[in-house]
Design a protein around this motif. Structure first.
Motif, PDB file in Angstrom:
ATOM      1  N   LEU A 199       0.853  -1.182   0.000  1.00 50.99           N
ATOM      2  CA  LEU A 199       0.000   0.000   0.000  1.00 50.99           C
ATOM      3  C   LEU A 199       0.891   1.235   0.000  1.00 50.99           C
ATOM      4  CD1 LEU A 199      -2.814   1.293   0.181  1.00 50.99           C
ATOM      5  CD2 LEU A 199      -2.619   1.157   2.677  1.00 50.99           C
ATOM      6  N   CYS A 200       0.862   1.982  -1.099  1.00 53.90           N
ATOM      7  CA  CYS A 200       1.706   3.179  -1.212  1.00 53.90           C
ATOM      8  C   CYS A 200       1.129   4.345  -0.422  1.00 53.90           C
ATOM      9  CB  CYS A 200       1.851   3.577  -2.678  1.00 53.90           C
ATOM     10  SG  CYS A 200       2.561   2.297  -3.725  1.00 53.90           S
ATOM     11  N   GLY A 201      -0.194   4.440  -0.356  1.00 55.86           N
ATOM     12  CA  GLY A 201      -0.842   5.524   0.360  1.00 55.86           C
ATOM     13  C   GLY A 201      -2.316   5.558   0.032  1.00 55.86           C
ATOM     14  N   VAL A 202      -3.024   6.452   0.700  1.00 54.33           N
ATOM     15  CA  VAL A 202      -4.469   6.596   0.493  1.00 54.33           C
ATOM     16  C   VAL A 202      -4.758   8.061   0.181  1.00 54.33           C
ATOM     17  CG1 VAL A 202      -6.767   6.304   1.472  1.00 54.33           C
ATOM     18  CG2 VAL A 202      -4.933   4.723   2.116  1.00 54.33           C
ATOM     19  N   ILE A 203      -5.331   8.313  -0.988  1.00 52.52           N
ATOM     20  CA  ILE A 203      -5.726   9.671  -1.370  1.00 52.52           C
ATOM     21  C   ILE A 203      -7.011  10.013  -0.623  1.00 52.52           C
ATOM     22  CG2 ILE A 203      -6.310  11.191  -3.293  1.00 52.52           C
ATOM     23  CD1 ILE A 203      -4.960   9.065  -5.135  1.00 52.52           C
ATOM     24  N   GLY A 264       3.635   8.270   0.450  1.00 55.14           N
ATOM     25  CA  GLY A 264       2.180   8.221   0.415  1.00 55.14           C
ATOM     26  C   GLY A 264       1.513   9.578   0.473  1.00 55.14           C
ATOM     27  N   LYS A 265       2.309  10.646   0.442  1.00 55.63           N
ATOM     28  CA  LYS A 265       1.749  11.990   0.544  1.00 55.63           C
ATOM     29  C   LYS A 265       1.073  12.395  -0.763  1.00 55.63           C
ATOM     30  CE  LYS A 265       2.995  16.791   1.587  1.00 55.63           C
ATOM     31  NZ  LYS A 265       4.105  17.732   1.884  1.00 55.63           N
ATOM     32  N   SER A 266      -0.161  12.912  -0.661  1.00 57.33           N
ATOM     33  CA  SER A 266      -0.903  13.396  -1.822  1.00 57.33           C
ATOM     34  C   SER A 266      -0.905  14.911  -1.836  1.00 57.33           C
ATOM     35  CB  SER A 266      -2.349  12.889  -1.791  1.00 57.33           C
ATOM     36  OG  SER A 266      -2.391  11.486  -1.883  1.00 57.33           O
ATOM     37  N   GLU A 267      -0.687  15.478  -3.032  1.00 54.82           N
ATOM     38  CA  GLU A 267      -0.617  16.921  -3.171  1.00 54.82           C
ATOM     39  C   GLU A 267      -1.308  17.377  -4.439  1.00 54.82           C
ATOM     40  OE1 GLU A 267       3.356  18.811  -1.809  1.00 54.82           O
ATOM     41  OE2 GLU A 267       3.927  16.909  -2.750  1.00 54.82           O
ATOM     42  N   MET A 268      -1.634  18.651  -4.460  1.00 52.55           N
ATOM     43  CA  MET A 268      -2.190  19.321  -5.623  1.00 52.55           C
ATOM     44  C   MET A 268      -1.087  19.568  -6.661  1.00 52.55           C
ATOM     45  SD  MET A 268      -4.864  21.080  -6.729  1.00 52.55           S
ATOM     46  CE  MET A 268      -5.268  22.474  -7.763  1.00 52.55           C
ATOM     47  N   VAL A 269      -1.408  19.410  -7.941  1.00 52.53           N
ATOM     48  CA  VAL A 269      -0.503  19.827  -9.013  1.00 52.53           C
ATOM     49  C   VAL A 269      -1.045  21.086  -9.674  1.00 52.53           C
ATOM     50  CG1 VAL A 269       0.497  19.207 -11.260  1.00 52.53           C
ATOM     51  CG2 VAL A 269       0.367  17.499  -9.438  1.00 52.53           C
ATOM     52  N   CYS A 270      -2.263  20.998 -10.222  1.00 52.27           N
ATOM     53  CA  CYS A 270      -2.859  22.173 -10.854  1.00 52.27           C
ATOM     54  C   CYS A 270      -4.373  22.044 -10.880  1.00 52.27           C
ATOM     55  CB  CYS A 270      -2.329  22.370 -12.279  1.00 52.27           C
ATOM     56  SG  CYS A 270      -2.801  21.050 -13.430  1.00 52.27           S
TER      57      CYS A 270
END
Length: 486
Positions: A199-203, A264-270
C-alpha cells in the motif's frame, strides 16, 4: 453487452477427504474435509453440508492472485495483408480489453502483457507473449487505469477504500510486485496477496473518487484526477467552462493531483477550468504530465501539459475551431501524437453515416470542426518547439486512435473500419497492416507500440463468435520493416 465468463468447475471430492482441483500449470487447491463418514441413512444431508463447506473454502482460492489459466495463444496470418497476428487470448465472452492506448502495456522485461478481463470478474490479468500462459495479477479488485512500470516489474492500481458501513473513505494506490508473483505462480508456491502488494498511500476521499491514474517518468509518483469540488478550492486563471457539445460533457473545474509512492503523501498539481481526462506521465521526461479537456468529442482546446510542481501549464497544440483533435499519446521525450479527424460532411446539414461510429460524432452541435475541408490525419507535435508535422491520412476514412514508436521511425493508427495502418515518418509511405476486426466490436482497436518498436498491441473482434467480444492481439511488423532502419 459483453457476455459473462463461465465460472470454473468446483472441486470434486477425492479419496481421503481432500478436495482437489487441477488445471494446466495450476497449483493444487486443497481444502480438508471436516466431517467423519456419516451413519447410514443420514449421508445425503451430511454430504450436502460438506459440499457447501467445500464451496466456501474453494471460492476465495479460485479468485486468488497468481492463479494460472491455460494458454489460448493462436498465430494466424491476416487474410488481407498476410501480416502475422498473434492472438494472446482467443475465447469469446471473456470480457478481454487492453489498457488504454495512452499507457504502457508490457512489463519491464518485455515478456508479459497486462490486460483487463472478466475471467475473474473485477481483476486484471497478464499473458506471456511466448507461451500464452495467463496469470491473475490483482486480488480484491481495482478501479480505473492499470499502470505498468517500465523500469521495474511493478504494477500500480487504484482501489476504493470503504469503512464498515460501506462508505468511501479514500482511494488506495497499491503497488504489485509482478516479478515475485510470476515466480511463485510458476513454482506453485503462492502466498496471500499481502506478500505481493504494498500500500503506497491513500488519497483523501474529497480529493479523488475516480481511477484515472498515470505513472510519472521517474516512477516515484503517480498523477490522478482531482474531484471537481476539490479543484474549485484553488485559484483558476480562466473562467470555469460549461459543458461543450451534444454529449453535455467537459464542464469544469478539474485538476491534477500527485502521490509520492514512497511517503504516500498526496498533493495538488494544478487546477483548470475544464473536465480533465486521459492523464499521462511522460515516461522519458520525469516531472511532466499531459492530459486533455474531456468532452467526449471535439474540445475547444484538447491537449494540455503541466509540470509536477504546478508550473508550465499550457496547451500543447493550439487548435482552431475547425480542428477536431483526439486520442493524443506521448510517444517520445519531446513528442505527442494526435489524430485530427475529418469525419463530418463539409456541407452543413448533409447526413453522413459511418459504420461503427456513434451518431453523436456527426452532430452539428460540435460546431464547424471535423471536416476534410481543413487538414486532417495523424500529426506529431514537438512539445518543446511546438511545431506540428502532419504525417498522413487514410483515403476515404480517418485515423482515429494513434500511436508511435519511440525511435521516431513509425506512427500507426486505426480507422473507422477497424483497420490498422503504419506510416513511415521518413518517407510518408502508408502501409495497411491488418483489417477485418469488425465494426460491430464492443470497442475500438486502440493500437499501442511495444517499447522496442517491433510490435503493436490491439484489441480485436476478428475471432469473436458474436462480433462484439474482443481478444488481445499482437501485430508483428514484417521483418523487412523492422530491418529498414537498423
Amino acid at each position: 453487452m459483453m457476455k459473462d465468463f463461465q465460472t470454473p468447475p468446483l472441486p470434486l471430492p477425492s479419496k481421503g477427504g481432500e478436495w482437489l482441483r487441477r488445471s494446466s500449470r495450476t497449483p493444487v487447491i486443497r481444502c480438508r474435509s471436516i466431517y467423519s463418514p456419516p451413519p447410514r441413512g443420514r449421508g445425503r444431508g451430511v454430504r450436502l453440508i460438506a459440499l457447501c463447506l467445500a464451496v466456501l473454502c474453494a471460492a476465495p482460492l479460485l479468485a486468488q492472485i497468481g492463479r494460472r489459466f491455460p494458454s489460448e495463444r493462436k498465430v494466424i496470418n491476416d487474410p488481407k495483408t498476410g501480416v502475422e497476428l498473434v492472438f494472446l487470448t482467443s475465447k469469446s465472452g471473456t470480457g478481454d480489453s487492453k489498457i488504454y492506448q495512452t499507457h504502457n502495456q508490457w512489463t519491464a522485461d518485455g515478456r508479459w502483457v497486462i490486460f483487463r478481463s472478466d475471467r475473474v470478474r473485477g481483476e486484471a490479468m497478464a499473458v506471456n507473449e511466448e507461451t500464452g500462459d495467463m496469470v491473475q495479477v490483482t486480488e480484491g479488485g481495482y478501479t480505473g487505469m492499470l499502470c505498468v512500470a517500465r523500469k521495474s516489474m511493478n504494477l500500480y492500481i487504484m482501489r476504493v477504500r470503504k469503512d464498515k458501513d460501506n462508505q468511501r473513505t479514500g482511494m488506495e494506490v497499491v503497488e504489485i510486485n509482478l516479478e515475485k508473483l510470476f515466480a511463485d505462480s510458476e513454482a506453485g508456491r503462492l502466498k496471500g496477496k499481502q506478500a505481493y502488494e504494498r500500500l503506497c498511500g491513500v488519497i483523501p476521499a474529497d480529493m479523488c473518487s475516480e481511477g484515472d491514474m498515470a505513472l510519472d517518468g521517474s516512477e516515484t509518483m503517480v498523477y490522478f484526477r482531482l474531484d471537481k469540488e476539490y479543484a474549485r478550492k484553488y485559484p483558476i486563471a480562466e473562467q470555469i467552462a460549461p459543458n461543450f457539445g451534444p454529449r453535455k460533457m467537459g464542464a469544469g473545474p478539474g485538476g491534477i493531483g500527485k502521490m509520492d509512492l514512497t511517503t504516500g503523501k498526496s498533493e495538488m498539481v494544478c487546477a483548470v477550468h475544464f473536465k480533465v481526462g486521459h492523464i499521462q506521465g511522460n515516461p522519458w521526461h520525469p516531472g511532466e504530465v499531459i492530459f486533455c479537456w474531456e468532452t467526449g468529442g471535439k474540445a475547444p482546446q484538447r491537449t494540455w501539459i503541466c509540470n509536477a510542481d504546478g508550473t508550465g501549464l499550457r496547451p500543447i497544440y493550439r487548435e482552431t475551431e475547425y480542428d477536431w483533435v483526439t486520442h493524443e499519446a506521448v510517444i517520445s521525450e519531446d513528442e505527442l501524437v494526435i489524430a485530427i479527424i475529418g469525419h463530418r460532411p463539409i456541407n452543413k446539414g448533409e447526413q453522413k453515416t459511418i459504420a461503427g461510429l456513434e451518431s453523436f460524432a456527426t452532430s452539428d452541435d460540435w460546431g464547424p470542426a471535423g471536416t476534410k475541408e481543413y487538414a486532417t490525419g495523424i500529426a506529431v507535435v514537438n512539445m518543446r518547439t511546438r511545431e506540428l508535422t502532419l504525417e498522413g491520412q487514410v483515403p476515404g476514412d480517418n485515423f482515429w486512435h494513434v500511436a508511435g514508436s519511440q525511435d521516431g521511425h513509425w506512427v500507426a493508427g486505426d480507422d473507422f473500419a477497424r483497420e490498422l495502418w503504419l506510416i513511415d515518418r521518413h518517407t510518408g509511405e502508408r502501409i495497411l497492416l491488418t483489417a477485418g476486426h469488425k465494426t460491430t466490436a464492443r470497442d475500438h482497436v486502440h493500437p499501442t507500440f511495444k517499447p522496442d518498436g517491433t510490435e503493436i498491441e490491439i484489441q480485436s473482434a476478428m475471432l469473436s463468435d458474436d462480433g462484439r467480444s474482443m481478444n488481445i492481439c499482437i501485430v508483428r511488423l514484417p521483418q523487412h520493416l523492422i530491418d529498414r532502419y537498423k
